[in-house]
Design an enzyme around this catalytic site. Structure first.
Site, PDB file in Angstrom:
ATOM      1  N   GLU A  21       0.833  -1.198   0.000  1.00 20.46           N
ATOM      2  CA  GLU A  21       0.000   0.000   0.000  1.00 20.46           C
ATOM      3  C   GLU A  21       0.873   1.256   0.000  1.00 20.46           C
ATOM      4  O   GLU A  21       0.545   2.246  -0.644  1.00 20.46           O
ATOM      5  CB  GLU A  21      -0.916   0.023   1.220  1.00 20.46           C
ATOM      6  CG  GLU A  21      -1.967  -1.065   1.216  1.00 20.46           C
ATOM      7  CD  GLU A  21      -2.822  -1.026   2.465  1.00 20.46           C
ATOM      8  OE1 GLU A  21      -3.989  -0.593   2.355  1.00 20.46           O
ATOM      9  OE2 GLU A  21      -2.322  -1.421   3.539  1.00 20.46           O
ATOM     10  N   LYS A  99     -11.711   4.308   1.706  1.00 19.61           N
ATOM     11  CA  LYS A  99     -10.655   3.549   1.044  1.00 19.61           C
ATOM     12  C   LYS A  99     -11.365   2.462   0.233  1.00 19.61           C
ATOM     13  O   LYS A  99     -11.733   1.420   0.771  1.00 19.61           O
ATOM     14  CB  LYS A  99      -9.741   2.971   2.127  1.00 19.61           C
ATOM     15  CG  LYS A  99      -8.461   2.390   1.675  1.00 19.61           C
ATOM     16  CD  LYS A  99      -7.635   2.023   2.921  1.00 19.61           C
ATOM     17  CE  LYS A  99      -6.315   1.444   2.580  1.00 19.61           C
ATOM     18  NZ  LYS A  99      -5.540   1.110   3.790  1.00 19.61           N
TER      19      LYS A  99
END
Length: 120
Positions: A21, A99
């Site tokens: 990420e 997200k």
């Protein structure tokens, strides 16, 4: 009190607890609600007595795109802090960070954090 909304702002950031990420990044969607007394701005038709939307957008963009955090909670907290420190008219900020593509198995629209912070 009055409210100013910026909804569905989309940014690309490098936040998350997994190394991929932080390396690959992913999209983040931010909704911002700012509470303020807008009567003086409306009465005088004066932007200086309100919040310039473009300036608020840039403040959120900077928080999301120029930092790397493990937690979405920290992203939201940083946005709220910047908004309250930048715009003296704003007495409360609610920040909702979504997200949509976290590395989690399953089917969902998004995961997200919503916080509300105000002046002491």
């Amino acid at each position: 009190m009055d409210k100013i909304y910026l909804k569905g702002m989309e940014f690309y950031g490098y936040h998350g607890v997994f190394s991929e990420e932080n390396t690959l990044g992913q999209p983040f969607i931010v909704d911002l609600t700012m509470k303020a007394n807008l009567k003086p701005a409306a009465k005088d038709d004066d932007l200086e007595k309100s919040v310039n939307y473009a300036d608020a957008y840039q403040a959120v963009k900077k928080a999301v795109e120029e930092n790397t955090f493990d937690l979405v909670e920290t992203v939201a907290e940083t946005i709220a802090e910047i908004i309250l420190n930048t715009f003296s008219i704003v007495y409360e900020a609610t920040v909702f960070v979504k997200k949509p593509t976290p590395p989690i198995a399953g089917h969902y629209e998004y995961v997200g954090i919503e916080i509300t912070r105000s002046r002491s």
